[in-house]
Write an enzyme that holds these catalytic residues in place. Sequence first.
Site, PDB file in Angstrom:
ATOM      1  N   LYS A   1      32.145  55.001  80.737  1.00  0.00           N
ATOM      2  CA  LYS A   1      30.979  55.686  81.337  1.00  0.00           C
ATOM      3  C   LYS A   1      30.572  54.972  82.623  1.00  0.00           C
ATOM      4  CE  LYS A   1      26.737  54.710  79.722  1.00  0.00           C
ATOM      5  NZ  LYS A   1      25.789  54.265  80.773  1.00  0.00           N
ATOM      6  N   ASN A   2      30.477  53.634  82.551  1.00  0.00           N
ATOM      7  CA  ASN A   2      29.938  52.882  83.686  1.00  0.00           C
ATOM      8  C   ASN A   2      30.931  52.676  84.810  1.00  0.00           C
ATOM      9  OD1 ASN A   2      27.550  52.878  82.350  1.00  0.00           O
ATOM     10  ND2 ASN A   2      27.628  50.743  81.708  1.00  0.00           N
TER      11      ASN A   2
ATOM     12  N   ARG B   1      24.641  59.982  75.101  1.00  0.00           N
ATOM     13  CA  ARG B   1      24.705  59.642  76.521  1.00  0.00           C
ATOM     14  C   ARG B   1      25.922  58.776  76.818  1.00  0.00           C
ATOM     15  NH1 ARG B   1      20.216  56.626  78.888  1.00  0.00           N
ATOM     16  NH2 ARG B   1      21.779  56.768  80.526  1.00  0.00           N
TER      17      ARG B   1
ATOM     18  N   ASP C   1      25.181  44.748  77.228  1.00  0.00           N
ATOM     19  CA  ASP C   1      25.392  46.042  76.564  1.00  0.00           C
ATOM     20  C   ASP C   1      26.018  45.895  75.183  1.00  0.00           C
ATOM     21  OD1 ASP C   1      26.234  47.963  79.551  1.00  0.00           O
ATOM     22  OD2 ASP C   1      24.352  47.201  78.761  1.00  0.00           O
TER      23      ASP C   1
ATOM     24  N   ARG D   1      13.895  47.922  85.559  1.00  0.00           N
ATOM     25  CA  ARG D   1      15.096  48.396  86.258  1.00  0.00           C
ATOM     26  C   ARG D   1      14.823  48.663  87.748  1.00  0.00           C
ATOM     27  NH1 ARG D   1      18.545  50.604  82.343  1.00  0.00           N
ATOM     28  NH2 ARG D   1      20.249  50.249  83.787  1.00  0.00           N
TER      29      ARG D   1
ATOM     30  N   CYS E   1      12.987  52.173  82.283  1.00  0.00           N
ATOM     31  CA  CYS E   1      13.488  52.821  81.066  1.00  0.00           C
ATOM     32  C   CYS E   1      13.109  51.898  79.905  1.00  0.00           C
ATOM     33  CB  CYS E   1      15.002  53.041  81.155  1.00  0.00           C
ATOM     34  SG  CYS E   1      15.952  51.569  80.855  1.00  0.00           S
TER      35      CYS E   1
HETATM   36  C1  EPZ Z   1      24.421  48.493  84.913  1.00  0.00           C
HETATM   37  O1  EPZ Z   1      23.064  48.814  85.089  1.00  0.00           O
HETATM   38  C2  EPZ Z   1      24.892  49.298  83.710  1.00  0.00           C
HETATM   39  N1  EPZ Z   1      24.758  50.732  83.991  1.00  0.00           N
HETATM   40  C3  EPZ Z   1      24.054  48.913  82.480  1.00  0.00           C
HETATM   41  O2  EPZ Z   1      24.579  49.637  81.367  1.00  0.00           O
HETATM   42  C4  EPZ Z   1      24.227  47.413  82.227  1.00  0.00           C
HETATM   43  O3  EPZ Z   1      23.416  47.032  81.142  1.00  0.00           O
HETATM   44  C5  EPZ Z   1      23.809  46.632  83.496  1.00  0.00           C
HETATM   45  O4  EPZ Z   1      24.587  47.096  84.625  1.00  0.00           O
HETATM   46  C6  EPZ Z   1      24.021  45.130  83.346  1.00  0.00           C
HETATM   47  O5  EPZ Z   1      25.359  44.877  83.060  1.00  0.00           O
HETATM   48  C7  EPZ Z   1      25.684  51.317  84.781  1.00  0.00           C
HETATM   49  O6  EPZ Z   1      26.621  50.696  85.257  1.00  0.00           O
HETATM   50  C8  EPZ Z   1      25.510  52.791  85.019  1.00  0.00           C
HETATM   51  P1  EPZ Z   1      21.838  45.703  87.142  1.00  0.00           P
HETATM   52  P2  EPZ Z   1      22.290  48.363  86.448  1.00  0.00           P
HETATM   53  O7  EPZ Z   1      21.391  46.260  88.422  1.00  0.00           O
HETATM   54  O8  EPZ Z   1      23.219  48.367  87.581  1.00  0.00           O
HETATM   55  C9  EPZ Z   1      17.938  43.315  88.217  1.00  0.00           C
HETATM   56  C10 EPZ Z   1      24.472  51.006  79.455  1.00  0.00           C
HETATM   57  O9  EPZ Z   1      23.983  50.849  78.334  1.00  0.00           O
HETATM   58  N2  EPZ Z   1      17.887  44.121  89.444  1.00  0.00           N
HETATM   59  O10 EPZ Z   1      23.164  45.012  87.068  1.00  0.00           O
HETATM   60  O11 EPZ Z   1      21.065  49.206  86.535  1.00  0.00           O
HETATM   61  C11 EPZ Z   1      17.682  44.124  86.947  1.00  0.00           C
HETATM   62  O12 EPZ Z   1      16.290  44.223  86.692  1.00  0.00           O
HETATM   63  C12 EPZ Z   1      23.708  50.568  80.689  1.00  0.00           C
HETATM   64  O13 EPZ Z   1      25.604  51.524  79.681  1.00  0.00           O
HETATM   65  C13 EPZ Z   1      16.890  43.853  90.391  1.00  0.00           C
HETATM   66  O14 EPZ Z   1      16.042  42.980  90.209  1.00  0.00           O
HETATM   67  O15 EPZ Z   1      21.883  46.890  86.078  1.00  0.00           O
HETATM   68  C14 EPZ Z   1      18.396  43.320  85.883  1.00  0.00           C
HETATM   69  O16 EPZ Z   1      17.552  42.277  85.449  1.00  0.00           O
HETATM   70  C15 EPZ Z   1      22.344  49.969  80.314  1.00  0.00           C
HETATM   71  N3  EPZ Z   1      16.872  44.592  91.528  1.00  0.00           N
HETATM   72  C16 EPZ Z   1      19.579  42.702  86.634  1.00  0.00           C
HETATM   73  O17 EPZ Z   1      19.280  42.845  88.029  1.00  0.00           O
HETATM   74  C17 EPZ Z   1      17.783  45.583  91.789  1.00  0.00           C
HETATM   75  O18 EPZ Z   1      17.720  46.218  92.872  1.00  0.00           O
HETATM   76  C18 EPZ Z   1      20.895  43.389  86.365  1.00  0.00           C
HETATM   77  O19 EPZ Z   1      20.699  44.779  86.533  1.00  0.00           O
HETATM   78  C19 EPZ Z   1      18.769  45.837  90.818  1.00  0.00           C
HETATM   79  C20 EPZ Z   1      18.811  45.093  89.653  1.00  0.00           C
END
Ligand code: EPZ
Length: 427
Positions: free
Chosen positions: A22-23, A408, A315, A121, A116
């Site tokens: 998915k990701n 999802r 995850d 996020r 969420c």
């Molecule tokens: C991706 O989400 C995945 N989703 C998530 O999978 C996964 O849990 C996550 O990466 C971490 O591995 C997809 O790839 C579609 P991040 P993402 O930006 O990109 C902070 C699932 O269950 N952050 O890597 O949204 C954030 O708060 C989903 O399949 C900022 O501060 O996660 C977090 O603490 C859930 N500012 C950390 O970075 C930003 O602009 C990592 O989040 C962006 C992120």
Amino acid sequence: MDKIEITGGIPLEGKVRISGAKNAALPLLASSILVQGPVDYTNIPDLMDIKSIKMLLEDLGATTETSGSNIRIDASAINKAEAEYDLVRKMRASILVLGPLVARFGHARVSLPGGCAIGARPVDLHLKGLEAMGAKISIEHGYIEATTSGRLKGCEFYFDVPTVTGTENLMMAATLAQGTTVLRNCAREPEIIALADALNLMGGDVSGAGTAVIRINGVEKGYCGKRSGQSLDSASIHVIPDRIEAGTFMVAAAATKGDVLVQGGEPEHMGGIINKLRQSGASVDISEEGIRVKGVEKIKSTDIKTLPYPGFPTDMQAQFMVLMSIAEGNCVVHETIFENRFIHVNELQRMGADISISGGNYAMVRGVKSLSGAQVMASDLRASASLVIAGLVARGTTTINRVYHIDRGYESIEKKFSSLGAQIRRC
Ligand code: EPZ
């Protein structure tokens, strides 16, 4: 509203094939915006999130043709650079159209994804990166407005924290920018490498994916040489296997003390998961056939700390916590990525798990002899998967409400578990 009913206590046995990730599929489908022509994708999983991003691309004006797990997307006729709230709220990964839209059209209006269940996020780093590339960003009425006069410009950008979709968004935007972009402190997930490989197949020039430093040289051509603004070229893209789906089935095999061959997964992407499964006493054998996981009678407790890849993936935290809840001994689960990713704990406690949360990001898991089936509520995708595993190991019957969360991210989860001998049905 669909529910899933499970009668637990049956060791899983047999073979299960893993679907496309998915990701990986979500950013890959978004990258079609960069191409003024058709892009063919194979091994796309049949998931609600995939349907959501297809709807979003069609709303922008792209055409899509689906045949089984193959999808053709032609974004030539995109005539709108706005992702509406109603579409984005269904799936926060819709933010992945922002970078490609700004790069191709010089402007975009995308609804802020909002938080969420698992956390706030934020997308501030996506926006700061686009600003560094020359975009003017404003936030009005819950929408991100991004505009550039002319093309985005290559830049040097350092992510405060490694962000998966942030890295993906900026990598895609940089392929059509003028000059070279160097992104530092990037996320290193296999899905990032898969996107970079696809962008290069489309005529982009991306190097370093999978490391902390990714270099992108913007292309200087229209689609197949036609000078109709910047564009990458058509290509055929195969989606990598889903390491989190694979990990979920591997943990379920260990937790039910079964013997399961997981086929089609990529062990190279699952080092953190395999390492922890072996520490828990399960045997994990990798061969040409696939990854064979055999559970043991006495599961050993082992501490978990979630980290950016290649660390143990956030995850997989909820799923592994179920295995630890029936282990011999105690362990600490430390969630370092998201601020509210213990929603599954309350539901597991209702099934007899002995878990206490301290300081918001630490959970102490004391192993108990067994869990007992109960009515439980799914809350987010991976928490829901943990409830399925809990139902598979619990004595008696478990009913999981709000299973749309599971749909999802897991393709036909009850069919796949049934094929392994589980007593599980959708009702
Ligand atoms: C991706 O989400 C995945 N989703 C998530 O999978 C996964 O849990 C996550 O990466 C971490 O591995 C997809 O790839 C579609 P991040 P993402 O930006 O990109 C902070 C699932 O269950 N952050 O890597 O949204 C954030 O708060 C989903 O399949 C900022 O501060 O996660 C977090 O603490 C859930 N500012 C950390 O970075 C930003 O602009 C990592 O989040 C962006 C992120």
